[in-house]
Scaffold this motif. Structure first.
Motif, PDB file in Angstrom:
ATOM      1  N   PRO A   1      -9.422 -48.674  -2.464  1.00 42.76           N
ATOM      2  CA  PRO A   1      -9.582 -49.565  -1.355  1.00 42.76           C
ATOM      3  C   PRO A   1      -8.341 -50.677  -1.208  1.00 42.76           C
ATOM      4  CG  PRO A   1     -11.771 -49.221  -2.314  1.00 42.76           C
ATOM      5  CD  PRO A   1     -10.673 -48.740  -3.265  1.00 42.76           C
ATOM      6  N   ASP A   2      -8.294 -51.056  -0.050  1.00 44.59           N
ATOM      7  CA  ASP A   2      -7.262 -52.083   0.109  1.00 44.59           C
ATOM      8  C   ASP A   2      -7.963 -53.658   0.505  1.00 44.59           C
ATOM      9  OD1 ASP A   2      -4.945 -53.414   0.545  1.00 44.59           O
ATOM     10  OD2 ASP A   2      -4.333 -52.318   2.398  1.00 44.59           O
TER      11      ASP A   2
ATOM     12  N   ILE B   1     -16.294 -59.623   6.376  1.00 42.75           N
ATOM     13  CA  ILE B   1     -15.564 -58.756   5.601  1.00 42.75           C
ATOM     14  C   ILE B   1     -14.481 -59.471   4.674  1.00 42.75           C
ATOM     15  CG2 ILE B   1     -15.961 -56.950   7.374  1.00 42.75           C
ATOM     16  CD1 ILE B   1     -12.944 -57.670   8.172  1.00 42.75           C
ATOM     17  N   ALA B   2     -14.271 -60.760   4.932  1.00 42.43           N
ATOM     18  CA  ALA B   2     -13.545 -61.551   3.948  1.00 42.43           C
ATOM     19  C   ALA B   2     -13.740 -61.066   2.554  1.00 42.43           C
ATOM     20  CB  ALA B   2     -13.449 -62.963   4.221  1.00 42.43           C
ATOM     21  N   ARG B   3     -13.064 -61.078   1.602  1.00 42.27           N
ATOM     22  CA  ARG B   3     -13.170 -60.593   0.344  1.00 42.27           C
ATOM     23  C   ARG B   3     -13.593 -59.141   0.161  1.00 42.27           C
ATOM     24  NH1 ARG B   3     -15.707 -65.909  -0.254  1.00 42.27           N
ATOM     25  NH2 ARG B   3     -14.286 -67.323   0.095  1.00 42.27           N
ATOM     26  N   SER B   4     -13.757 -58.240   1.175  1.00 42.56           N
ATOM     27  CA  SER B   4     -14.295 -56.833   1.084  1.00 42.56           C
ATOM     28  C   SER B   4     -12.889 -56.115   1.027  1.00 42.56           C
ATOM     29  CB  SER B   4     -15.023 -56.523   2.268  1.00 42.56           C
ATOM     30  OG  SER B   4     -15.743 -55.166   2.054  1.00 42.56           O
ATOM     31  N   SER B   5     -12.953 -54.723   1.162  1.00 38.18           N
ATOM     32  CA  SER B   5     -11.628 -53.838   1.089  1.00 38.18           C
ATOM     33  C   SER B   5     -12.064 -52.904   2.275  1.00 38.18           C
ATOM     34  CB  SER B   5     -11.868 -53.253  -0.123  1.00 38.18           C
ATOM     35  OG  SER B   5     -11.549 -54.058  -1.457  1.00 38.18           O
TER      36      SER B   5
ATOM     37  N   THR C   1     -11.707 -49.370   3.178  1.00 37.58           N
ATOM     38  CA  THR C   1     -11.875 -48.101   2.298  1.00 37.58           C
ATOM     39  C   THR C   1     -11.498 -46.814   3.164  1.00 37.58           C
ATOM     40  OG1 THR C   1     -14.285 -47.881   3.218  1.00 37.58           O
ATOM     41  CG2 THR C   1     -13.987 -48.884   1.022  1.00 37.58           C
ATOM     42  N   ALA C   2     -11.394 -47.044   4.483  1.00 40.84           N
ATOM     43  CA  ALA C   2     -10.819 -45.761   5.348  1.00 40.84           C
ATOM     44  C   ALA C   2     -10.470 -46.824   6.697  1.00 40.84           C
ATOM     45  CB  ALA C   2     -12.205 -44.867   5.472  1.00 40.84           C
ATOM     46  N   GLY C   3      -9.523 -45.845   7.418  1.00 33.63           N
ATOM     47  CA  GLY C   3      -9.322 -46.568   8.541  1.00 33.63           C
ATOM     48  C   GLY C   3      -8.319 -45.360   9.138  1.00 33.63           C
ATOM     49  N   ILE C   4      -8.603 -45.316  10.658  1.00 34.90           N
ATOM     50  CA  ILE C   4      -7.833 -44.268  11.425  1.00 34.90           C
ATOM     51  C   ILE C   4      -7.377 -44.747  12.933  1.00 34.90           C
ATOM     52  CG2 ILE C   4      -8.927 -42.330  10.327  1.00 34.90           C
ATOM     53  CD1 ILE C   4     -10.468 -41.680  13.065  1.00 34.90           C
ATOM     54  N   ALA C   5      -6.389 -44.312  13.433  1.00 34.68           N
ATOM     55  CA  ALA C   5      -5.876 -44.892  14.699  1.00 34.68           C
ATOM     56  C   ALA C   5      -5.500 -43.381  15.392  1.00 34.68           C
ATOM     57  CB  ALA C   5      -4.713 -45.721  14.781  1.00 34.68           C
TER      58      ALA C   5
ATOM     59  N   ASP D   1     -13.531 -48.872   8.092  1.00 36.61           N
ATOM     60  CA  ASP D   1     -14.832 -48.782   7.417  1.00 36.61           C
ATOM     61  C   ASP D   1     -14.276 -49.799   6.201  1.00 36.61           C
ATOM     62  OD1 ASP D   1     -16.174 -46.940   8.610  1.00 36.61           O
ATOM     63  OD2 ASP D   1     -15.181 -45.357   7.571  1.00 36.61           O
ATOM     64  N   PHE D   2     -15.231 -50.619   5.657  1.00 37.11           N
ATOM     65  CA  PHE D   2     -15.322 -51.532   4.617  1.00 37.11           C
ATOM     66  C   PHE D   2     -16.148 -51.358   3.538  1.00 37.11           C
ATOM     67  CE2 PHE D   2     -14.165 -53.633   8.498  1.00 37.11           C
ATOM     68  CZ  PHE D   2     -12.904 -53.969   8.451  1.00 37.11           C
TER      69      PHE D   2
END
Length: 134
Positions: free
Chosen positions: A16-17, A71-75, A77-81, A90-91
């Motif tokens: 995760p980012d 969502i601050a301090r979360s990550s 986990t997935a993302g699409i464009a 997704d976080f």
């Protein structure tokens, strides 16, 4: 209507980012540890981990963006464009953001390492730079 085609995925190769910053001005923005900056300038949907949905408008009253600040301090986990200019993230906390394209304006922009630039263009498509565009 032709089905959309995924054109970009969030680089989560190493896990995760982490989100290191959330910003609110006339947009809602996040910055990640991996060097990606997302700026959302149009209405978007924020869905909590429990399934509660919020339609948020960065051009409106800033305090109404409060739910998305969780969502601050979360990550990521997935993302699409996709080729219609829609972005979905997704976080790690179980929440998600969906940003549809806009007919008249750039709904969102994403900057990243190595010259990466994605723009959801007016009318519903995706402009890309700094990627292997095949």
């Amino acid at each position: 209507m032709k089905p959309s085609r995924m054109l970009w995925t969030w680089p989560t190769t190493f896990g995760p980012d982490e989100i290191v910053r959330c910003m609110v001005d006339y947009a809602f923005s996040i910055e990640t540890q991996g060097g990606i900056v997302l700026r959302v300038e149009n209405e978007f949907i924020y869905e909590t981990a429990s399934g509660l949905t919020h339609r948020l408008d960065p051009a409106g009253v800033p305090s109404l963006l409060g739910p998305a600040l969780s969502i601050a301090r979360s990550s990521v986990t997935a993302g699409i464009a996709d080729d219609r200019g829609t972005l979905h993230l997704d976080f790690a906390d179980g929440s998600a953001i969906a940003v549809p394209a806009d007919e008249q304006y750039e709904a969102w922009t994403l900057n990243g390492p190595d010259g990466l630039l994605l723009v959801s263009t007016p009318g519903g498509s995706l402009a890309r730079w700094g990627l292997d565009t095949e």
